[in-house]
Design a protein around this motif. Structure first.
Motif, PDB file in Angstrom:
ATOM      1  N   VAL A  57    -105.728 -48.579  32.935  1.00 58.36           N
ATOM      2  CA  VAL A  57    -106.222 -48.540  31.558  1.00 58.36           C
ATOM      3  C   VAL A  57    -105.147 -48.837  30.357  1.00 58.36           C
ATOM      4  O   VAL A  57    -104.973 -49.368  29.346  1.00 58.36           O
ATOM      5  CB  VAL A  57    -106.836 -46.913  31.035  1.00 58.36           C
ATOM      6  N   LEU A  58    -103.767 -48.103  30.794  1.00 57.71           N
ATOM      7  CA  LEU A  58    -102.685 -48.291  29.978  1.00 57.71           C
ATOM      8  C   LEU A  58    -101.625 -49.290  30.915  1.00 57.71           C
ATOM      9  O   LEU A  58    -100.670 -48.771  31.425  1.00 57.71           O
ATOM     10  CB  LEU A  58    -102.013 -46.994  29.493  1.00 57.71           C
ATOM     11  N   PRO A  59    -101.772 -50.498  31.164  1.00 62.66           N
ATOM     12  CA  PRO A  59    -100.893 -51.338  32.174  1.00 62.66           C
ATOM     13  C   PRO A  59     -99.784 -51.695  31.469  1.00 62.66           C
ATOM     14  O   PRO A  59     -99.169 -52.987  31.616  1.00 62.66           O
ATOM     15  CB  PRO A  59    -101.977 -52.527  32.217  1.00 62.66           C
ATOM     16  N   PHE A  60     -98.685 -50.620  31.562  1.00 59.34           N
ATOM     17  CA  PHE A  60     -97.467 -50.891  31.173  1.00 59.34           C
ATOM     18  C   PHE A  60     -96.541 -49.772  31.721  1.00 59.34           C
ATOM     19  O   PHE A  60     -95.571 -49.344  31.125  1.00 59.34           O
ATOM     20  CB  PHE A  60     -96.935 -51.214  29.635  1.00 59.34           C
ATOM     21  N   GLY A  61     -97.033 -49.359  33.089  1.00 62.26           N
ATOM     22  CA  GLY A  61     -96.152 -48.346  33.665  1.00 62.26           C
ATOM     23  C   GLY A  61     -96.446 -46.711  33.411  1.00 62.26           C
ATOM     24  O   GLY A  61     -95.717 -45.978  34.014  1.00 62.26           O
ATOM     25  N   VAL A  62     -97.469 -46.542  32.822  1.00 66.04           N
ATOM     26  CA  VAL A  62     -97.862 -45.101  32.439  1.00 66.04           C
ATOM     27  C   VAL A  62     -98.333 -44.128  33.670  1.00 66.04           C
ATOM     28  O   VAL A  62     -97.835 -43.042  33.784  1.00 66.04           O
ATOM     29  CB  VAL A  62     -98.904 -45.029  31.316  1.00 66.04           C
ATOM     30  N   GLY A  63     -98.852 -44.825  34.637  1.00 64.54           N
ATOM     31  CA  GLY A  63     -99.210 -44.128  35.700  1.00 64.54           C
ATOM     32  C   GLY A  63     -97.983 -43.783  36.781  1.00 64.54           C
ATOM     33  O   GLY A  63     -97.952 -42.786  37.416  1.00 64.54           O
ATOM     34  N   ARG A  64     -97.163 -44.437  36.506  1.00 61.55           N
ATOM     35  CA  ARG A  64     -95.859 -44.368  37.303  1.00 61.55           C
ATOM     36  C   ARG A  64     -94.938 -43.365  36.632  1.00 61.55           C
ATOM     37  O   ARG A  64     -94.124 -42.596  37.207  1.00 61.55           O
ATOM     38  CB  ARG A  64     -94.886 -45.758  37.473  1.00 61.55           C
ATOM     39  N   PHE A  65     -94.796 -43.233  35.418  1.00 61.24           N
ATOM     40  CA  PHE A  65     -94.190 -42.191  34.626  1.00 61.24           C
ATOM     41  C   PHE A  65     -95.091 -40.797  34.865  1.00 61.24           C
ATOM     42  O   PHE A  65     -94.371 -39.903  35.101  1.00 61.24           O
ATOM     43  CB  PHE A  65     -94.531 -42.395  33.058  1.00 61.24           C
ATOM     44  N   TYR A  66     -96.371 -40.894  35.091  1.00 64.29           N
ATOM     45  CA  TYR A  66     -97.141 -39.689  35.368  1.00 64.29           C
ATOM     46  C   TYR A  66     -96.828 -39.058  36.673  1.00 64.29           C
ATOM     47  O   TYR A  66     -96.730 -37.785  36.996  1.00 64.29           O
ATOM     48  CB  TYR A  66     -98.540 -40.135  35.541  1.00 64.29           C
ATOM     49  N   THR A  67     -96.537 -39.956  37.662  1.00 66.59           N
ATOM     50  CA  THR A  67     -96.076 -39.679  39.110  1.00 66.59           C
ATOM     51  C   THR A  67     -94.655 -39.274  39.147  1.00 66.59           C
ATOM     52  O   THR A  67     -94.557 -38.512  40.316  1.00 66.59           O
ATOM     53  CB  THR A  67     -96.278 -40.592  40.043  1.00 66.59           C
ATOM     54  N   GLY A  68     -93.687 -39.486  38.131  1.00 66.34           N
ATOM     55  CA  GLY A  68     -92.483 -39.019  38.158  1.00 66.34           C
ATOM     56  C   GLY A  68     -91.482 -40.204  38.732  1.00 66.34           C
ATOM     57  O   GLY A  68     -90.499 -39.948  38.935  1.00 66.34           O
ATOM     58  N   GLN A  69     -92.170 -40.993  38.884  1.00 65.80           N
ATOM     59  CA  GLN A  69     -91.164 -42.273  39.152  1.00 65.80           C
ATOM     60  C   GLN A  69     -90.923 -43.113  37.806  1.00 65.80           C
ATOM     61  O   GLN A  69     -91.367 -44.331  37.548  1.00 65.80           O
ATOM     62  CB  GLN A  69     -92.161 -43.427  40.214  1.00 65.80           C
ATOM     63  N   ILE A  70     -89.947 -42.674  37.261  1.00 64.40           N
ATOM     64  CA  ILE A  70     -89.500 -43.167  35.833  1.00 64.40           C
ATOM     65  C   ILE A  70     -88.910 -44.523  36.082  1.00 64.40           C
ATOM     66  O   ILE A  70     -89.236 -45.316  35.281  1.00 64.40           O
ATOM     67  CB  ILE A  70     -88.502 -42.222  35.355  1.00 64.40           C
ATOM     68  N   LEU A  83     -89.461 -47.112  38.296  1.00 62.85           N
ATOM     69  CA  LEU A  83     -90.630 -47.720  38.403  1.00 62.85           C
ATOM     70  C   LEU A  83     -91.260 -48.213  37.133  1.00 62.85           C
ATOM     71  O   LEU A  83     -91.747 -49.346  36.738  1.00 62.85           O
ATOM     72  CB  LEU A  83     -91.471 -47.556  39.452  1.00 62.85           C
ATOM     73  N   GLY A  84     -91.619 -47.136  36.348  1.00 67.69           N
ATOM     74  CA  GLY A  84     -92.534 -47.078  35.219  1.00 67.69           C
ATOM     75  C   GLY A  84     -91.729 -47.764  34.071  1.00 67.69           C
ATOM     76  O   GLY A  84     -92.334 -48.877  33.351  1.00 67.69           O
ATOM     77  N   VAL A  85     -90.305 -47.700  33.858  1.00 65.80           N
ATOM     78  CA  VAL A  85     -89.726 -48.577  32.913  1.00 65.80           C
ATOM     79  C   VAL A  85     -89.660 -49.761  33.362  1.00 65.80           C
ATOM     80  O   VAL A  85     -89.504 -50.662  32.591  1.00 65.80           O
ATOM     81  CB  VAL A  85     -88.155 -47.685  33.046  1.00 65.80           C
ATOM     82  N   LEU A  86     -89.477 -50.357  34.819  1.00 61.96           N
ATOM     83  CA  LEU A  86     -89.349 -51.516  35.048  1.00 61.96           C
ATOM     84  C   LEU A  86     -90.665 -52.334  34.831  1.00 61.96           C
ATOM     85  O   LEU A  86     -90.640 -53.293  34.088  1.00 61.96           O
ATOM     86  CB  LEU A  86     -89.067 -51.547  36.535  1.00 61.96           C
ATOM     87  N   GLN A  87     -91.873 -51.576  35.085  1.00 59.51           N
ATOM     88  CA  GLN A  87     -93.054 -52.380  34.587  1.00 59.51           C
ATOM     89  C   GLN A  87     -93.211 -52.544  33.210  1.00 59.51           C
ATOM     90  O   GLN A  87     -93.710 -53.466  32.589  1.00 59.51           O
ATOM     91  CB  GLN A  87     -94.360 -51.447  35.011  1.00 59.51           C
ATOM     92  N   THR A 123    -105.944 -40.232  41.642  1.00 59.56           N
ATOM     93  CA  THR A 123    -106.878 -40.801  40.604  1.00 59.56           C
ATOM     94  C   THR A 123    -106.511 -41.079  39.111  1.00 59.56           C
ATOM     95  O   THR A 123    -106.762 -42.050  38.594  1.00 59.56           O
ATOM     96  CB  THR A 123    -108.244 -39.957  40.805  1.00 59.56           C
ATOM     97  N   VAL A 124    -106.035 -40.032  38.793  1.00 58.19           N
ATOM     98  CA  VAL A 124    -105.492 -40.063  37.290  1.00 58.19           C
ATOM     99  C   VAL A 124    -104.249 -41.182  37.135  1.00 58.19           C
ATOM    100  O   VAL A 124    -104.038 -41.907  36.434  1.00 58.19           O
ATOM    101  CB  VAL A 124    -104.804 -38.508  36.998  1.00 58.19           C
ATOM    102  N   ALA A 125    -103.373 -41.497  38.412  1.00 61.67           N
ATOM    103  CA  ALA A 125    -102.152 -42.205  38.267  1.00 61.67           C
ATOM    104  C   ALA A 125    -102.947 -43.476  38.445  1.00 61.67           C
ATOM    105  O   ALA A 125    -102.469 -44.510  37.540  1.00 61.67           O
ATOM    106  CB  ALA A 125    -101.182 -41.940  39.420  1.00 61.67           C
ATOM    107  N   GLY A 126    -103.857 -43.762  39.208  1.00 65.04           N
ATOM    108  CA  GLY A 126    -104.520 -45.158  39.132  1.00 65.04           C
ATOM    109  C   GLY A 126    -105.153 -45.504  37.927  1.00 65.04           C
ATOM    110  O   GLY A 126    -104.907 -46.576  37.436  1.00 65.04           O
ATOM    111  N   VAL A 127    -105.962 -44.600  37.301  1.00 64.75           N
ATOM    112  CA  VAL A 127    -106.807 -44.775  36.112  1.00 64.75           C
ATOM    113  C   VAL A 127    -105.610 -45.167  34.872  1.00 64.75           C
ATOM    114  O   VAL A 127    -105.775 -46.005  34.178  1.00 64.75           O
ATOM    115  CB  VAL A 127    -107.704 -43.862  35.768  1.00 64.75           C
ATOM    116  N   LEU A 128    -104.465 -44.490  34.813  1.00 66.83           N
ATOM    117  CA  LEU A 128    -103.594 -44.524  33.699  1.00 66.83           C
ATOM    118  C   LEU A 128    -102.983 -46.118  34.102  1.00 66.83           C
ATOM    119  O   LEU A 128    -102.702 -46.793  33.134  1.00 66.83           O
ATOM    120  CB  LEU A 128    -102.511 -43.546  33.977  1.00 66.83           C
ATOM    121  N   GLN A 129    -102.558 -46.289  35.446  1.00 68.84           N
ATOM    122  CA  GLN A 129    -102.100 -47.686  35.688  1.00 68.84           C
ATOM    123  C   GLN A 129    -103.114 -48.742  35.005  1.00 68.84           C
ATOM    124  O   GLN A 129    -102.371 -49.869  34.510  1.00 68.84           O
ATOM    125  CB  GLN A 129    -101.722 -47.947  36.953  1.00 68.84           C
TER     126      GLN A 129
END
Length: 164
Positions: free
Chosen positions: A108-121, A123-127, A100-106
């Motif tokens: 609300v802050l649509p530039f990969g923050v949710g993927r940074f939260y899950t530890g998938q750095i 994918l987050g950098v790519l987004q 839920t937190v990862a989805g909401v972060l993705q």
């Protein structure tokens, strides 16, 4: 030297007499046969002298007669082949991060923050890179990714499912 020609001692004669007494007790020989056979057993000097005393009797025979002749080998099926153990699949432990937190972060802050939260750095950098290159139009990808995370969940960087 053949086994029938081997000389016997007192212990062998007494074993033969004891076994003849067992056969007499089971009713296999009469009292007269028993007396004759025991007398012959104590008078025996070789294994060959004792063999005729037990020829018409079933086992047990004196142990010094040697092993009985082996019958034809009987077919025995081969032993069963051990099967590899089947282990029940172990449940995978949940990640300490929430879907839920990862989805909401993705979203609300649509530039990969949710993927940074899950530890998938990666994918987050790519987004983040796609959002910067496309001047914000690439934010559609993290928003869709956030909706998928909310609906289906996902995995963290260690491959564990995100908590509901």
């Amino acid at each position: 030297m053949e086994s029938d020609a081997l000389r016997i001692g007192t212990a062998e004669r007494e074993e033969a007499a004891r076994l003849l007494a067992d056969h007499f007790g089971m009713g296999r020989i009469t009292p007269d046969e028993y007396e004759t056979r025991v007398t012959d057993a104590y008078a025996a000097a070789t294994v060959g002298d004792l063999r005729p005393l037990f020829r018409d009797l079933p086992g047990p025979h004196p142990g010094f007669f040697g092993p009985p002749p082996s019958p034809m080998p009987v077919y025995a099926p081969p032993p069963p082949v051990p099967m590899p153990m089947q282990y029940a699949p172990q449940p995978v432990p949940y990640s300490y991060r929430s879907k839920t937190v990862a989805g909401v972060l993705q979203i609300v802050l649509p530039f990969g923050v949710g993927r940074f939260y899950t530890g998938q750095i990666g994918l987050g950098v790519l987004q983040l890179f796609v959002c910067m290159i496309t001047f914000g139009f690439g934010a559609l990808w993290p928003i869709i990714d956030g909706i998928i995370l909310l609906a289906n969940g996902g995995l963290d960087a260690e491959g564990r499912p995100l908590r509901p």
